[in-house]
Design a protein around this motif. Structure first.
Motif, mmCIF file in Angstrom:
data_model
loop_
_atom_site.group_PDB
_atom_site.id
_atom_site.type_symbol
_atom_site.label_atom_id
_atom_site.label_comp_id
_atom_site.label_asym_id
_atom_site.label_seq_id
_atom_site.Cartn_x
_atom_site.Cartn_y
_atom_site.Cartn_z
ATOM 1 N N GLN A 1 0.832 -1.208 0.000
ATOM 2 C CA GLN A 1 0.000 0.000 0.000
ATOM 3 C C GLN A 1 0.866 1.257 0.000
ATOM 4 O OE1 GLN A 1 -2.650 -0.423 3.351
ATOM 5 N NE2 GLN A 1 -3.745 -2.127 2.394
ATOM 6 N N THR A 2 1.964 1.217 0.740
ATOM 7 C CA THR A 2 2.875 2.365 0.814
ATOM 8 C C THR A 2 3.514 2.631 -0.551
ATOM 9 O OG1 THR A 2 3.328 1.972 3.147
ATOM 10 C CG2 THR A 2 4.983 3.208 1.923
ATOM 11 N N TRP B 1 0.932 4.027 -2.959
ATOM 12 C CA TRP B 1 0.680 5.438 -2.618
ATOM 13 C C TRP B 1 1.841 6.311 -3.104
ATOM 14 C CZ3 TRP B 1 3.905 8.082 0.858
ATOM 15 C CH2 TRP B 1 3.483 9.368 1.222
#
Ligand code: MG
Length: 308
Positions: free
Chosen positions: A286-287, A290
């Motif tokens: 997810q990081t 993003w």
């Protein structure tokens, strides 16, 4: 969809590996986008929250050399350096060290070369002169209680010289250890290494009596060999592996989308082998996803692609 590898603990590997995350420094330094300091700080916070225990956060180089990291001081101000992670910074010389010490940094990395050509082009020094430049940096850092990592570039091939003799790599690494580096990161800067070559270099260091616990490996995936090389390094006792979230940072010396080994790809392999990393793969993916929006291009990591 299954989002984790089946775990089959395998003989001959370490129980635990320290992933040395280089995305915020080595990754962003090699991306053309200039990322705002608040985004970088959030990136580091998310990496630490995802379980990465060592995150190299920035570089105290002259902003003219690396405009992407011109905000080093502001980034350190924005971070809680007392967080539950080690946050080393790169320093090129004594001036960089002064800036890092001013900010209360407790861990630095210097950037050396295994070859004459790269020393001249990147450091503006001869191979021998680089040690003269690093000596006061390492001595003063250690005197201040600061841990020192020494990067050694071009350990497996050099874009101007071609092959690099193993003995030459071991000699250069040995000098950095003698100067006082606590750790030595062996860099395949152009990503040409293959597993037998990795084994030969690690055997060379073992014969030179450099403890394997002091060695880290930094592989690039330019030729698709990074994971095989990491596996080989672990077979030889290496327990610190450099990687970059999402595979951030292209290869600076080759026309290739893939540079740094992607942390997610490494984590998938390690977890499948039953090796502990402390990393929450889903949070890391997810990081990187993003962050990719801020860098303006999709992550090159295969695992990120597969999981998103
Ligand atoms: Mg790199």
């Amino acid at each position: 969809m299954k989002r984790t590898p089946q775990v089959e603990a395998t003989e001959g590997f370490p129980a635990k590996v320290m992933i040395y995350e280089v995305g915020p420094r080595d990754g962003l330094q090699n991306e053309s986008a200039i990322v705002p300091v608040e985004v970088k700080a959030e990136f580091v916070r998310r990496l630490v929250a995802a379980g990465l225990q060592t995150v190299e956060v920035t570089s105290f180089v002259h902003p003219r050399w690396v405009p992407q990291l011109a905000d080093a001081e502001q980034l350190i101000d924005a971070l809680d350096m007392a967080a539950a992670a080690r946050m080393p910074v790169l320093v090129p010389n004594e001036r960089g060290l002064d800036r890092a010490l001013d900010k209360g940094i407790s861990e630095i990395a210097i950037f050396g070369s295994a070859t004459e050509s790269f020393a001249r082009r990147n450091l503006n020094r001869s191979l021998d002169e680089q040690y003269t430049m690093f000596e006061p940096v390492v001595r003063r850092a250690r005197g201040a209680g600061v841990r020192v990592r020494g990067y050694l570039s071009m350990c497996f091939g050099d874009p101007w010289e071609g092959d690099v003799p193993v003995a030459q790599v071991v000699a250069a690494g040995h000098r950095l250890v003698e100067l006082g580096c606590d750790e030595l990161s062996l860099g395949d800067t152009i990503g040409v290494a293959t597993p037998g070559h990795v084994a030969a270099v690690l055997t060379g260091f073992a014969e030179a009596r450099v403890p394997v616990g002091q060695l880290a490996v930094h592989f690039h995936d330019t030729y698709g060999q990074a994971l095989s090389n990491a596996l080989t390094a672990m077979r030889h006792g290496v327990t610190t592996i450099d990687s970059s979230a999402g595979g951030l940072g292209g290869c600076p010396y080759a026309e290739s989308a893939t540079g740094n080994l992607a942390t997610e790809d490494l984590v998938w392999q390690l977890h499948g082998l039953g090796i502990e990393t402390g990393v929450d793969l889903e949070a890391l993916v997810q990081t990187s996803t993003w962050m990719a929006a801020h860098v303006g291009k999709p992550p090159v990591s295969r695992v990120v692609s597969a999981l998103t």
